[in-house]
Design an enzyme around this catalytic site. Structure first.
Site, short mmCIF file in Angstrom:
data_model
loop_
_atom_site.label_atom_id
_atom_site.label_comp_id
_atom_site.label_asym_id
_atom_site.label_seq_id
_atom_site.Cartn_x
_atom_site.Cartn_y
_atom_site.Cartn_z
N GLY A 29 0.81 -1.21 0.00
CA GLY A 29 0.00 0.00 0.00
C GLY A 29 0.84 1.26 0.00
O GLY A 29 1.91 1.33 -0.62
N SER A 30 0.39 2.25 0.74
CA SER A 30 0.99 3.59 0.67
C SER A 30 2.40 3.66 1.23
O SER A 30 3.05 4.71 1.11
CB SER A 30 0.10 4.59 1.40
OG SER A 30 -1.15 4.69 0.76
N THR A 31 2.90 2.59 1.87
CA THR A 31 4.29 2.61 2.33
C THR A 31 5.27 2.67 1.16
O THR A 31 6.46 2.93 1.36
CB THR A 31 4.61 1.36 3.19
OG1 THR A 31 4.35 0.18 2.43
CG2 THR A 31 3.77 1.36 4.46
#
Length: 573
Positions: free
Chosen positions: A296-298
């Site tokens: 995801g957004s990591t």
């Protein structure tokens, strides 16, 4: 007086009977003498050899398996002396089953059935009990039962039990590695058995040692980078979070930001290697290495790092994310809301999918792939750990516009929690990614891999700090007294019919303290249930609790000037 002819005949028969009996006795005596001579001359070597076969044994002395310890020498896996007890069903007296079963704490009826069945099959050996403690084995020896045999060996014991189970692994009943480092370094840990010649009595006890052919050589010890203190606290916090959110599983990986040492690696659910009753195979998997997830957004910090490293963007470059969604091919990419015009820093602070999609489209697949690949994503970490997953990172030629967009915010790819933690060391070491390691005394540590420039790495750290500010998505990851930076990640899980609407992975990857990074920590919670499921709600608080205790245990000075001033002044007034 006259003697009749009949009387003479009777006396003759009696004399011949006496002579016959005497001759038979003499013949028997001669046969016995001949047999004695034969036994002491012709048959003597054979009889001596047969006698030795019954009392002289070539005995293998087991070698102690090497110890596994943490970085400070605290034992994680040790070998203790035990005894295997076996019997010969053809010799053992069934009347002695009751006292034997009582000492061993087993069922007398079941043991009787086993012995009877073994006799019927003609077997001459089976184990009564294995890995018996020495004191209990001595009680069995004291019974003096015929047909029993005793063999000394070693049993593996794990002092930290389930806390280190996934890292250390387990051995089978014969001492062979089956999981984890016990399997990966089985040959290194296994010693060389010795050999000696002994005399045993009828109970199988050694009464005399005749010769020593070779001495047992213990296995080599393995010293890990794990800090057992940090391992315990990470395990405790992760377990509490998994239970609180009724999650399916969870993982946490803590790395030393200076050299890539794995200080803690924990998973939930776990298992106790000292008690394997009811053990489920799924619990034995080291999810931090073997399982992969869409991060995801990591991944957004790497997309931004590629933009900054290209020289075409700065942290203040503006990106118009209006109206809060973007159509790419047949998919609509959305933000949580319409953020309007954001600078590059704000794209990370607000975790804008639209923002990183626009940036990645401008950079191109080759540029995004290059920086993610250099950060170690989609590649094995090189730990040599059994079952490690390499993850998935599509090549540039596999990325059309939509695939490039999804990769830029962490979909359409897969990484393990360890890979993710390792990739974040790129921001701590002046843009040079460290290789994670589990062995403290590793002689050859590969040189770090250049991912981005020193300047860009510092800029990304400053950007990551905004995520934990009041304006960011990771406010709950903050640690009092320290500057903390990181990135939340929330990804829908893939089901039978594509991405599921109600199942998520909640992730937080972060670094502290930012002035001089000391630790990198990744927390991943799989399928949290309930109203909280975002990375900033589920994983970030776990990150905060682990990081706070870890920094204090390592005696890292606070670097938040505001908090430091409060500490010096004696707290808030």
């Amino acid at each position: 007086m006259t003697v009749s002819r009949q009387d003479h005949s009777t006396q003759g028969i009696t004399r011949w009977r006496f002579v016959l009996v005497l001759m038979v006795m003499v013949a028997l005596l001669l046969l016995i003498l001949l047999r004695l001579v034969s036994l002491h001359t012709v048959d003597q070597p054979f009889l001596f050899e047969e006698g030795e076969k019954r009392i002289v044994r070539a005995q293998v002395q087991p070698a102690r398996r090497g110890m596994i310890t943490d970085r400070f020498g605290k034992p994680l896996a040790v070998s203790t002396a035990v005894t295997d007890i076996s019997l010969n069903p053809q010799v053992f007296d069934l009347a002695q089953v009751a006292p034997l079963a009582k000492v061993l704490g087993i069922s007398a009826n079941r043991l009787t059935q086993q012995i009877t069945a073994a006799r019927q099959r003609g077997r001459g050996f089976f184990y009564v009990d294995r890995q018996v403690q020495p004191a209990q084995a001595d009680q069995v020896v004291a019974l003096g039962l015929e047909g029993l045999q005793f063999e000394s060996r070693f049993r593996r014991y794990y002092p930290a039990a389930e806390v280190t189970a996934h890292v250390v692994g387990i051995v089978d009943i014969d001492g062979n590695g089956q999981e984890g480092l016990e399997l990966a370094y089985n040959d290194y840990l296994t010693g060389t058995g010795g050999r000696r010649t002994v005399i045993r009595d009828r109970y199988g006890r050694v009464v005399k040692q005749l010769a020593v052919e070779s001495v047992a050589q213990p296995g080599n010890d393995l010293r890990l980078t794990i800090d057992l203190r940090l391992q315990y606290l990470a395990y405790r916090e992760l377990m509490a979070a998994v239970r609180q959110h009724h999650a399916t599983s969870g993982s946490a990986v803590l790395l030393d930001a200076h050299n890539g040492d794995v200080l803690a690696m924990v998973n939930q659910p776990s298992y106790n290697p000292n008690n394997r009753a009811g053990l489920k195979p799924a619990y034995m998997r080291n999810r931090a290495l073997a399982d992969v997830l869409e991060p995801g957004s990591t991944m957004k910090p790497f997309t931004v790092a590629a933009a900054l490293d290209s020289g075409r963007y700065t942290p203040s470059t503006l990106v118009d994310t209006s109206p809060g969604y973007l159509r790419v091919k047949n998919k609509t990419i959305r933000d949580h809301r319409d953020y309007g015009v954001l600078d590059v820093t704000g794209v990370i602070t607000k975790s804008s999918n639209v923002g990183v999609t626009l940036i990645s489209a401008d950079l191109g697949a080759e540029t995004v792939f290059k920086i993610m690949s250099a950060a170690g994503l989609g590649q094995a970490t090189g730990l040599g750990f059994p079952g490690e997953s390499v993850g998935i990172l599509p090549y540039p030629e596999q990325m059309d516009d939509l695939r490039l967009a999804t990769v830029s915010y962490g979909y359409g790819m897969a990484v393990s929690p360890l890979q993710l933690a390792q990739s974040y060391t790129s921001f701590t070491q002046h843009g040079c990614r460290l290789n994670a390691t589990l062995l403290l005394d590793s002689e050859s540590r590969p040189d770090c891999q250049r991912v981005m420039s020193d300047k860009v790495a510092r800029q990304v750290l400053d950007i990551l700090e905004t995520v934990t500010s009041d304006l960011g998505t990771g406010r709950r990851a903050r640690v009092a007294g320290y500057r903390v930076g990181g990135k939340t990640g929330t990804a829908h899980k893939v089901g039978e019919n594509g991405y599921e609407d109600a199942t998520y992975n909640a992730v937080f990857a972060g670094i502290a303290p930012l002035t001089d990074p000391d630790l990198v920590l990744v927390v991943a919670i799989d399928e949290p249930q309930g109203r909280e499921y975002y990375g900033g709600e589920v994983a970030a608080p776990v990150f905060s609790r682990i990081m706070e205790q870890a920094l204090r245990l390592r005696q890292i000075a606070p670097d938040d000037s505001t908090a430091a001033a409060l500490i010096v002044a004696g707290g808030p007034k």
